[in-house]
Design a protein around this motif. Structure first.
Motif, mmCIF file in Angstrom:
data_model
loop_
_atom_site.group_PDB
_atom_site.id
_atom_site.type_symbol
_atom_site.label_atom_id
_atom_site.label_comp_id
_atom_site.label_asym_id
_atom_site.label_seq_id
_atom_site.Cartn_x
_atom_site.Cartn_y
_atom_site.Cartn_z
ATOM 1 N N MET A 1 0.976 -1.058 -0.025
ATOM 2 C CA MET A 1 -0.043 0.063 -0.129
ATOM 3 C C MET A 1 0.745 1.363 -0.074
ATOM 4 S SD MET A 1 -1.307 0.264 4.185
ATOM 5 C CE MET A 1 -1.191 -1.516 4.268
ATOM 6 N N LYS A 2 0.153 2.222 -0.381
ATOM 7 C CA LYS A 2 1.012 3.584 -0.792
ATOM 8 C C LYS A 2 0.557 4.526 0.455
ATOM 9 C CE LYS A 2 2.694 3.418 -5.266
ATOM 10 N NZ LYS A 2 2.736 4.211 -6.583
ATOM 11 N N ILE A 3 1.271 5.281 1.324
ATOM 12 C CA ILE A 3 0.893 6.298 2.091
ATOM 13 C C ILE A 3 1.679 7.432 1.799
ATOM 14 C CG2 ILE A 3 0.165 4.521 3.728
ATOM 15 C CD1 ILE A 3 2.567 5.431 5.472
ATOM 16 N N GLN A 4 0.763 8.534 2.182
ATOM 17 C CA GLN A 4 1.532 9.868 2.675
ATOM 18 C C GLN A 4 2.328 10.165 3.943
ATOM 19 O OE1 GLN A 4 2.307 12.306 0.161
ATOM 20 N NE2 GLN A 4 1.411 11.111 -1.376
ATOM 21 N N THR A 5 3.618 10.562 3.927
ATOM 22 C CA THR A 5 4.209 10.435 5.222
ATOM 23 C C THR A 5 4.406 11.641 5.535
ATOM 24 O OG1 THR A 5 6.630 10.212 4.407
ATOM 25 C CG2 THR A 5 5.206 8.095 4.860
ATOM 26 N N LYS A 6 4.928 12.149 6.688
ATOM 27 C CA LYS A 6 5.401 13.466 7.417
ATOM 28 C C LYS A 6 6.940 13.787 6.591
ATOM 29 C CE LYS A 6 5.965 16.332 11.259
ATOM 30 N NZ LYS A 6 5.705 16.402 12.758
ATOM 31 N N PHE A 7 7.627 12.887 6.545
ATOM 32 C CA PHE A 7 9.066 13.456 6.271
ATOM 33 C C PHE A 7 9.532 12.630 4.777
ATOM 34 C CE2 PHE A 7 8.991 13.438 10.988
ATOM 35 C CZ PHE A 7 9.428 14.818 10.976
ATOM 36 N N HIS A 8 8.993 11.741 4.441
ATOM 37 C CA HIS A 8 9.528 10.875 3.045
ATOM 38 C C HIS A 8 8.412 11.095 2.154
ATOM 39 C CE1 HIS A 8 11.377 8.877 6.436
ATOM 40 N NE2 HIS A 8 12.307 8.248 5.504
ATOM 41 N N GLY A 9 7.274 11.919 2.224
ATOM 42 C CA GLY A 9 6.482 11.923 0.789
ATOM 43 C C GLY A 9 5.639 10.682 0.751
ATOM 44 N N GLU A 10 5.190 10.428 -0.228
ATOM 45 C CA GLU A 10 4.574 9.132 -0.589
ATOM 46 C C GLU A 10 5.425 7.833 -0.607
ATOM 47 O OE1 GLU A 10 0.949 8.445 -3.692
ATOM 48 O OE2 GLU A 10 2.690 7.607 -4.604
ATOM 49 N N VAL A 11 5.173 6.838 -0.031
ATOM 50 C CA VAL A 11 6.136 5.605 0.349
ATOM 51 C C VAL A 11 5.288 4.435 0.099
ATOM 52 C CG1 VAL A 11 7.820 6.678 1.497
ATOM 53 C CG2 VAL A 11 6.147 5.584 2.878
ATOM 54 N N LYS A 12 5.660 3.379 -0.342
ATOM 55 C CA LYS A 12 5.092 1.834 -0.458
ATOM 56 C C LYS A 12 5.619 1.352 1.050
ATOM 57 C CE LYS A 12 4.319 -1.951 -3.055
ATOM 58 N NZ LYS A 12 4.785 -2.802 -4.294
ATOM 59 N N ILE A 13 4.611 0.901 1.551
ATOM 60 C CA ILE A 13 4.732 -0.026 2.867
ATOM 61 C C ILE A 13 4.101 -1.229 2.696
ATOM 62 C CG2 ILE A 13 4.125 -0.029 5.351
ATOM 63 C CD1 ILE A 13 5.595 2.283 4.791
ATOM 64 N N SER A 49 3.066 6.765 11.593
ATOM 65 C CA SER A 49 1.416 6.674 11.799
ATOM 66 C C SER A 49 1.028 6.291 10.457
ATOM 67 C CB SER A 49 0.672 7.630 12.463
ATOM 68 O OG SER A 49 -0.858 7.327 12.134
ATOM 69 N N MET A 50 0.323 5.197 10.336
ATOM 70 C CA MET A 50 -0.539 4.642 9.075
ATOM 71 C C MET A 50 -1.639 5.443 8.830
ATOM 72 S SD MET A 50 1.837 2.868 7.666
ATOM 73 C CE MET A 50 0.777 1.658 6.332
ATOM 74 N N LYS A 51 -2.266 5.943 9.761
ATOM 75 C CA LYS A 51 -3.677 6.803 9.895
ATOM 76 C C LYS A 51 -3.530 8.122 9.793
ATOM 77 C CE LYS A 51 -7.437 7.527 12.708
ATOM 78 N NZ LYS A 51 -8.047 7.575 14.158
ATOM 79 N N THR A 52 -2.565 8.712 10.293
ATOM 80 C CA THR A 52 -2.241 10.272 10.136
ATOM 81 C C THR A 52 -1.075 10.595 9.457
ATOM 82 O OG1 THR A 52 -3.799 10.400 12.141
ATOM 83 C CG2 THR A 52 -2.775 12.573 11.556
ATOM 84 N N ARG A 53 -0.933 11.284 8.568
ATOM 85 C CA ARG A 53 0.350 11.747 7.877
ATOM 86 C C ARG A 53 1.339 12.564 8.819
ATOM 87 N NH1 ARG A 53 2.342 16.435 5.516
ATOM 88 N NH2 ARG A 53 3.730 16.092 3.694
ATOM 89 N N GLU A 54 0.779 13.527 9.545
ATOM 90 C CA GLU A 54 1.413 14.318 10.660
ATOM 91 C C GLU A 54 1.864 13.605 11.709
ATOM 92 O OE1 GLU A 54 -1.789 15.224 9.242
ATOM 93 O OE2 GLU A 54 -0.911 16.143 7.498
ATOM 94 N N VAL A 55 1.325 12.346 11.957
ATOM 95 C CA VAL A 55 1.753 11.646 13.488
ATOM 96 C C VAL A 55 3.099 10.829 12.676
ATOM 97 C CG1 VAL A 55 0.994 10.082 15.372
ATOM 98 C CG2 VAL A 55 -0.423 11.753 14.362
ATOM 99 N N ALA A 56 4.174 11.299 13.373
ATOM 100 C CA ALA A 56 5.432 10.629 12.755
ATOM 101 C C ALA A 56 6.591 11.051 14.144
ATOM 102 C CB ALA A 56 6.035 11.196 11.448
ATOM 103 N N PHE A 57 7.150 10.122 14.494
ATOM 104 C CA PHE A 57 8.161 10.258 15.675
ATOM 105 C C PHE A 57 9.722 10.265 15.204
ATOM 106 C CE2 PHE A 57 4.176 8.926 17.533
ATOM 107 C CZ PHE A 57 3.742 10.303 18.236
ATOM 108 N N ILE A 58 10.460 10.823 15.387
ATOM 109 C CA ILE A 58 11.943 10.680 15.170
ATOM 110 C C ILE A 58 12.294 9.605 16.509
ATOM 111 C CG2 ILE A 58 14.206 11.452 14.814
ATOM 112 C CD1 ILE A 58 12.197 12.225 12.603
ATOM 113 N N VAL A 59 12.941 8.448 16.100
ATOM 114 C CA VAL A 59 13.376 7.511 16.992
ATOM 115 C C VAL A 59 14.996 7.052 17.008
ATOM 116 C CG1 VAL A 59 11.161 6.826 17.747
ATOM 117 C CG2 VAL A 59 12.309 5.633 16.036
ATOM 118 N N SER A 60 15.450 6.611 17.835
ATOM 119 C CA SER A 60 16.503 6.061 17.675
ATOM 120 C C SER A 60 16.771 5.063 18.926
ATOM 121 C CB SER A 60 17.663 7.205 17.945
ATOM 122 O OG SER A 60 18.992 6.712 18.010
#
Length: 146
Positions: A1-13, A49-60
């Protein structure tokens, strides 16, 4: 599936790359599915997040940055995530990226615990720890002297 992401634009997951957080993440309880997306050229990863484009956390991975960091996962988390072996577990911490970067902090008190074998995840709050929710990623000179 393709989704819109906060930092990567459209990506296939791929479905197999999704992690399910049955209880969501504190503050984001309706966000149940996430994907890990590497940030090219850095040691950081985006928990998107797969549901909300703006919900993305930088993790390490905290262990590469904080050599003495220890996580004692509770029996509840082990049970909730169906953890059979320590080798199936990956631990991440959420970063709050600031400008300038040397003010960036890591939430060491509430790591993200992922069971890589069954794709389940949970943010675990270590109430009895001495860790902070805002631990500097790059210690100030005063902290290094301690």
């Amino acid at each position: 599936m393709k989704i819109q992401t906060k930092f990567h634009g459209e990506v296939k997951i791929e479905e197999k790359d999704l992690f399910t957080f049955e209880g969501g993440i504190p503050g984001f309880i309706d966000e149940k599915q996430f994907a890990l997306l590497p940030l090219e050229g850095s040691p950081f990863i985006v928990l998107q997040s797969m549901k909300t484009r703006e919900v993305a956390f930088i993790v390490s991975s905290p262990f590469e940055i904080f050599q003495n960091y220890e996580v004692k996962v509770s029996q509840d988390v082990i049970s909730d995530l169906y953890i059979d072996s320590e080798k199936d577990v990956s631990i991440y911490v959420i970063l709050t990226v600031r400008d300038p970067f040397n003010e960036t902090t890591a939430n060491l008190q509430a790591p993200i615990v992922l069971n890589m074998s069954n794709q389940l995840g949970k943010q675990f709050i270590m109430n009895s720890s001495n860790y902070s929710i805002r631990e500097l990623l790059i210690p100030s000179p005063e902290q290094e002297e301690r």
